[in-house]
Design an enzyme around this catalytic site. Structure first.
Site, short mmCIF file in Angstrom:
data_model
loop_
_atom_site.label_atom_id
_atom_site.label_comp_id
_atom_site.label_asym_id
_atom_site.label_seq_id
_atom_site.Cartn_x
_atom_site.Cartn_y
_atom_site.Cartn_z
N ASP A 125 0.87 -1.18 0.00
CA ASP A 125 0.00 0.00 0.00
C ASP A 125 0.90 1.23 0.00
OD1 ASP A 125 -2.25 1.94 0.68
OD2 ASP A 125 -3.34 0.05 0.83
N HIS A 131 -12.24 -0.78 -8.36
CA HIS A 131 -13.49 0.00 -8.40
C HIS A 131 -13.24 1.47 -8.04
CE1 HIS A 131 -14.99 -0.68 -3.93
NE2 HIS A 131 -13.85 -0.05 -4.00
C1 SAM Z 1 -10.87 0.79 -0.98
S1 SAM Z 1 -9.33 0.49 -0.23
C2 SAM Z 1 -9.27 -1.27 -0.21
C3 SAM Z 1 -8.35 -1.80 0.82
C4 SAM Z 1 -8.32 -3.33 0.96
N1 SAM Z 1 -7.85 -3.96 -0.25
C5 SAM Z 1 -9.67 -3.86 1.36
O1 SAM Z 1 -10.14 -4.84 0.76
O2 SAM Z 1 -10.28 -3.32 2.30
C6 SAM Z 1 -8.18 0.92 -1.50
C7 SAM Z 1 -6.72 0.87 -1.04
O3 SAM Z 1 -5.89 1.30 -2.13
C8 SAM Z 1 -4.82 2.04 -1.58
N2 SAM Z 1 -4.22 2.90 -2.62
C9 SAM Z 1 -4.76 4.00 -3.20
N3 SAM Z 1 -3.93 4.52 -4.12
C10 SAM Z 1 -2.84 3.70 -4.12
C11 SAM Z 1 -1.64 3.68 -4.89
N4 SAM Z 1 -1.40 4.62 -5.84
N5 SAM Z 1 -0.76 2.70 -4.67
C12 SAM Z 1 -0.99 1.74 -3.72
N6 SAM Z 1 -2.12 1.70 -2.97
C13 SAM Z 1 -3.02 2.66 -3.17
C14 SAM Z 1 -5.48 2.84 -0.46
O4 SAM Z 1 -4.52 3.34 0.46
C15 SAM Z 1 -6.42 1.80 0.13
O5 SAM Z 1 -5.82 1.07 1.17
#
Ligand code: SAM
Length: 414
Positions: free
Chosen positions: A271, A314
């Site tokens: 992340d 999504h």
């Molecule tokens: C909706 S959350 C889902 C988290 C987890 N996979 C779950 O099932 O609950 C989306 C995740 O993507 C991460 N994220 C957003 N932009 C990102 C990036 N550019 N690189 C890596 N992670 C990212 C956010 O920090 C967040 O933890």
């Protein structure tokens, strides 16, 4: 044939009886909002099916009996929850006994008349708090949970302190911007930012932490989003002692659940740097490895057996998803799997009503926060093919009762 409302009433009655029998036979508590009432019902899969069938029927029955005007103009207003969250009101009500509106108003710095209507709205609409004696407030089961569980507070805080105002600006965003970029959203207008939601949260570590916790809230609180659907619904055994990279895995709660059920797997959670640092501090010894990674850059874990994206794609418009997939390609070796776990878009009437509403809710939330969307199977195939022709056919594993589909795509390149 009996009229629809009678059919629905019969369905509700039959399924409620099944639940009653199950609870009775297993000595479990019956549903209640009393302060010591159960937060979840701990049902078997069969009883859970009866519960969701009864809920679908009663939602439709309620709509039919209320009629089209009430359905068109429901009394939804998140102001009460927003203020309860912002002023942390649940933790200002004593665990035992009552507090007067006057005392609570002092503790929250709200005018007593405003506090009273905010609380009474929450009692009536959300089953939060009770007023056992006029002018005095005590906890209900829900408000006690809110007071004592930081994950529930994070879920409510994110929904109503972060997102609620963004819904009201989505129409403005659609009028002002026509490019579908994730920086041009109701969220961006409501927060006065030109950044994506994730870049905006990244600048405020407490909000980013709240976001990670809110994901755990939804995954634990809504049966259709339960992580167990992914843990039990996919053939993890077939990966042997393989490496599974949980891309955008937040604080690693999904990986911890997968690792617990499949200790042979080597889980890597990726992340953004702040999220990973906080997760490493909170969960130092869980057998899950953490790696800071921006998924628009080249995937650093080469030759893993599977790359899991749960609730990640999504969040992004199609052309961004294509970029994220292309960033994985250099790391992929023949047979590697991309596993996607999120809701599919579905035509009206093809899902049970509650699931259809949840799906529409998420889809519109994604418009508000990221200018992104849910997709159909055919749209998924197009996206993978656009990213690289060496991605194979998208296969869907559906899990009974799950709101999130499990998609699997095998890398057919070398
Ligand atoms: C909706 S959350 C889902 C988290 C987890 N996979 C779950 O099932 O609950 C989306 C995740 O993507 C991460 N994220 C957003 N932009 C990102 C990036 N550019 N690189 C890596 N992670 C990212 C956010 O920090 C967040 O933890």
């Amino acid at each position: 044939m009996a009229p629809r409302i009678d059919q629905l009433a019969a369905t509700i009655s039959a399924n409620t009886s099944s639940i009653t029998n199950y609870l009775h036979q297993n000595g479990l508590p019956f549903p209640s909002f009393d302060v010591d009432g159960p937060i979840t019902l701990n049902l078997s899969p069969q009883a859970e099916h009866a519960r969701s069938t009864a809920i679908d029927a009663l939602q439709e029955l309620l709509d039919l009996l209320q009629g089209p005007i009430t359905c068109m103009i429901p009394k939804y207003n998140g102001t009460s929850l927003q203020i309860i969250s912002r002023h942390d009101i649940a933790r200002k009500v004593p665990k035992e006994g009552t507090i007067s509106f006057t005392e609570l108003a002092k503790a929250t710095d709200l005018h007593v008349n405003d506090l009273k209507r905010i609380m009474r709205y929450a009692m009536s609409f959300h089953r939060l708090f009770v007023e056992p004696q006029e002018g005095f407030v005590a906890h209900s089961a829900g408000s006690k949970k809110l007071a004592t569980d930081e994950i529930v507070r994070a879920g409510l805080g994110q929904s109503f302190n972060e997102f609620y105002g963004s819904f009201a600006r989505t129409a403005d965003a659609l009028d002002s911007f026509k490019d579908g970029e994730p920086t041009h959203t109701g969220f961006a207008l409501a927060h006065g930012t030109d950044k994506t939601m994730f870049d905006f949260l990244r600048m405020q570590p407490t909000k980013a932490d709240q976001f990670s916790k809110a994901m755990r809230f939804y995954s634990a609180g809504v049966p259709g989003y339960s992580v167990s659907n992914l843990v039990e619904g996919y053939d993890w055994d077939s990966l042997g002692a393989g490496i599974v990279v949980d891309v955008g895995g937040a604080d690693g709660y999904v990986s911890r659940a997968l690792s617990k059920a499949n200790p042979q797997l080597n889980m890597v959670v990726e992340d953004l740097p702040d999220i990973v640092v906080a997760a490493e501090q909170s969960w130092p010894t869980t057998g899950v490895r953490y790696q800071a990674y921006d998924f628009f850059s080249t995937q650093p874990v080469v030759a893993a057996d599977a790359y899991l994206f749960r609730w990640v794609f999504h969040d992004w418009p199609d052309h961004y998803v294509v970029r994220i997939l292309q960033a994985q390609v250099p790391a992929l070796r023949k047979g590697a799997r991309i596993v996607v776990n999120e809701s599919l878009s579905a035509p009206p009437g093809s899902l049970p009503l509650t699931l259809e509403r949840d799906t529409c809710f998420i889809d519109l939330l994604m418009l508000t926060t990221n200018n992104s969307r849910l997709r159909t199977m055919a749209e998924w195939q197009d996206i993978f093919s656009a990213a690289d022709s060496r991605f194979g056919t998208v296969r869907c594993v559906s899990v009974e009762g799950a709101a999130l589909a499990i998609l699997e795509v095998v890398w057919e390149g070398e």
